[in-house]
Design a protein around this motif. Structure first.
Motif, PDB file in Angstrom:
ATOM      1  N   SER A  46     -13.004   1.808   6.838  1.00 32.72           N
ATOM      2  CA  SER A  46     -13.965   0.737   7.085  1.00 32.72           C
ATOM      3  C   SER A  46     -13.701  -0.457   6.186  1.00 32.72           C
ATOM      4  N   ASP A  47     -13.415  -0.196   4.900  1.00 31.70           N
ATOM      5  CA  ASP A  47     -13.109  -1.287   3.978  1.00 31.70           C
ATOM      6  C   ASP A  47     -11.837  -2.011   4.392  1.00 31.70           C
ATOM      7  N   ALA A  50     -12.642  -4.100   7.390  1.00 34.02           N
ATOM      8  CA  ALA A  50     -13.458  -5.256   7.006  1.00 34.02           C
ATOM      9  C   ALA A  50     -12.615  -6.304   6.291  1.00 34.02           C
ATOM     10  N   ASN A  53     -10.403  -7.963   8.880  1.00 30.55           N
ATOM     11  CA  ASN A  53     -11.179  -8.904   9.693  1.00 30.55           C
ATOM     12  C   ASN A  53     -11.509 -10.162   8.913  1.00 30.55           C
ATOM     13  N   VAL A 220     -21.683  -9.518  11.503  1.00 32.21           N
ATOM     14  CA  VAL A 220     -22.078  -8.360  10.696  1.00 32.21           C
ATOM     15  C   VAL A 220     -23.495  -7.922  11.039  1.00 32.21           C
ATOM     16  N   ILE A 232     -16.845  -5.836  14.196  1.00 29.41           N
ATOM     17  CA  ILE A 232     -16.996  -7.228  13.784  1.00 29.41           C
ATOM     18  C   ILE A 232     -16.020  -8.080  14.579  1.00 29.41           C
ATOM     19  N   SER A 491     -18.616  -2.537   3.314  1.00 32.72           N
ATOM     20  CA  SER A 491     -17.336  -3.132   3.697  1.00 32.72           C
ATOM     21  C   SER A 491     -17.251  -4.606   3.350  1.00 32.72           C
ATOM     22  N   ALA A 492     -18.030  -5.431   4.076  1.00 34.52           N
ATOM     23  CA  ALA A 492     -17.853  -6.873   3.964  1.00 34.52           C
ATOM     24  C   ALA A 492     -18.247  -7.406   2.602  1.00 34.52           C
ATOM     25  N   SER A 495     -15.507  -7.016   0.136  1.00 33.97           N
ATOM     26  CA  SER A 495     -14.386  -7.900   0.438  1.00 33.97           C
ATOM     27  C   SER A 495     -14.709  -9.342   0.091  1.00 33.97           C
TER      28      SER A 495
END
Length: 541
Positions: A46-47, A50, A53, A220, A232, A491-492, A495
């Motif tokens: 997932s990370d 993210a 993306n 998100v 996303i 995740s987001a 980041s």
């Protein structure tokens, strides 16, 4: 047999129970470990998704910024070139030269020759200088469009584009006056276009990265609320007016916000040109067309102009006001939107300066944009962009095209060429031609390419894109904060925070003394970057 089996189980029931307990515990432990491994694998995946993306959206945003600048730049270029029509002044000098020859041939051989007091050049110098302007700038008299004789706008445009209303025809200018106008016009026009390109590049980065951040948060939140099961998205759903897209803003909000670039392209450059022209007249005003300059001398004169425009001391640079060139006063916002075509100018209420029609989302974007423009980070990055633009003009085009200096990698081979002096008209001819190159909307624009290669520009864009997202969510919808935190926290958020910290570290390193010494106009080494970062990030990193 059955009774024997029962007796065996009865005698060994304790070891059997212990063994089954051990097996059960081992099974549970194994399942627990496998579950943790799967959870860690899912979090890592997932990370990674993210981050990918976020990286792809950020890179796509920067590409959009480049093409947006190239699409908007010709508008400003057309306005600036029409206001400072250097080619028209060149045509008038050529016409004066031609009429002088005709008059000389028609007069008696004993007639008195023209007085040299009316011009800064002798007849021979005039021939060589005009010939140089004609050959090197590529402009011939037959290629220049001459306005009608009754149109006074040409004269007003040559004096800096400040005359917006018809004015009476001006008296015929002498050759010396025409050369002075040509000198000021060609230098001011080239410098104004470099400043305009730098400001437009930074302003576009701010606009599109602010909207890109809101669009990313919109995706998100859509994922968090279950309205977007596909992950996303990389697309901007500006036409989706659902509550999940409140963070990205609707189409009307984005159009109104982006329309504010109209101010720099149509109004802001006028004030900018006036400031630059004043500095050019003060620095270059004493030079005559017969003057010869070395590369070092012209570089120092250009640097003096920059210091007068941007500020010579640390305090002056901090107080340099770039905001009036980029955004209109609040009382003129509706008028600007009406002139740009966003508001209906036919409705009296549409341009009522006392009643702002900007919705809260547009006002928030404008306020954050103003804070970024007034931050020390903006001034620092703008200085580096101007360094890159003037390096292409002075160190490349003029050094190699006029002074015939070797490229930087071969500079040590012929050091004596740096002392070569050339006539001022040769320099003006290159500046006249380069003004069209600076303002070109074609790909590639080498001045824009040089500016985009400045590492701090991408770092600044990352600061804008990655910062202040928590307050963005809290201000947009407090009820969704818990769900958004779950998604962003996994995740987001990680980041975006890493992106912001990396960008801040890059900007912090670039503001070190070693890097600043390479800048033509130094940035204050003692200013605290943390205050600039806090202002740019809005306290939401």
């Amino acid at each position: 047999m059955i009774s024997a089996t029962r007796r065996w189980f009865r005698r060994n029931r304790t070891p059997i129970a212990v063994g089954m307990g051990v097996v059960g515990a081992g099974y549970l432990a194994t399942q627990y470990v496998i579950g943790k491994i799967n959870d860690a694998r899912e979090r890592m995946s997932s990370d990674r998704i993210a981050k990918e993306n976020l990286r792809r959206r950020f890179e796509q945003n920067q590409e959009d910024c480049t093409f947006t600048v190239l699409a908007l730049l010709p508008t400003a270029t057309t306005n600036i070139i029409e206001a400072m029509n250097t080619e028209q002044i060149t045509y008038e000098i050529q016409q004066m030269k031609g009429s002088g020859k005709t008059s000389k041939n028609s007069t008696d051989s004993t007639a008195t020759p023209p007085s040299i007091a009316d011009t800064a050049m002798t007849e021979d110098d005039g021939k060589s200088a005009v010939g140089s302007m004609q050959s090197e700038s590529g402009v011939h008299a037959s290629q220049i469009t001459v306005p009608p004789a009754g149109t006074p706008s040409g004269e007003g445009a040559q004096d800096g584009g400040q005359q917006l209303q018809p004015v009476p025809p001006k008296p015929r200018r002498t050759k010396r006056q025409l050369w002075d106008d040509l000198k000021i016009s060609s230098i001011t026009r080239a410098f104004t276009l470099i400043y305009t390109l730098s400001l437009l590049t930074l302003f576009t980065r701010i606009q599109l990265n602010l909207l890109g951040r809101r669009s990313y948060l919109s995706s998100v939140i859509s994922l968090a609320t279950g309205s977007n099961s596909g992950g996303i998205s990389l697309e901007n759903h500006d036409d989706n007016l659902s509550p999940e897209h409140a963070y990205g803003g609707d189409l009307d909000t984005n159009h109104k916000y982006l329309a504010f670039s109209w101010w720099l392209l149509n109004r802001g450059w006028v004030s900018l040109q006036a400031r630059i022209e004043s500095a050019v007249r003060e620095v270059f005003g004493h030079l005559s067309p017969r003057e010869t300059l070395t590369y070092e001398a012209f570089s120092q004169l250009a640097l003096q102009v920059r210091k007068k425009v941007e500020g010579e001391t640390t305090e002056e640079r901090r107080k340099a006001a770039w905001l009036p060139f980029l955004l209109p006063p609040r009382e003129m916002e509706n008028e600007m939107l009406a002139e740009s075509g966003i508001l209906d100018s036919g409705k009296p209420s549409a341009i009522d300066s006392s009643n702002s029609s900007n919705p809260p989302q547009v006002r928030k974007l404008l306020d954050e944009t103003s804070d970024l423009i007034e931050s020390p980070v903006f001034h620092h990055v703008l200085t580096l962009l101007l360094d890159a633009g003037f390096a292409v003009l002075v160190e490349n085009k003029l050094a190699q095209g006029v002074f015939e200096l070797p490229p930087p990698e071969n500079a040590a081979a012929e050091p004596l060429q740096a002392t070569r002096a050339v006539l001022l008209p040769r320099i003006l001819s290159v500046l006249t031609r380069q003004a069209h190159v600076v303002g070109s909307g074609s790909v590639p624009n080498e001045y824009l390419v040089a500016m985009e290669q400045v590492p701090d520009l991408n770092a600044f864009s990352a600061v804008v894109y990655s910062a202040n997202w928590q307050s963005e969510i809290a201000a947009a919808d407090a009820s969704a904060m818990g769900t958004a935190d779950e998604v962003l926290g996994a995740s987001a958020a990680k980041s975006m925070k890493a992106e912001a910290v990396a960008a801040a570290a890059s900007l912090n390193r670039s503001r070190g003394l070693g890097d600043m010494e390479e800048s033509a106009v130094f940035v204050d080494a003692e200013s605290d970057f943390e205050s600039a970062w806090a202002k740019a990030a809005g306290g939401g990193s």
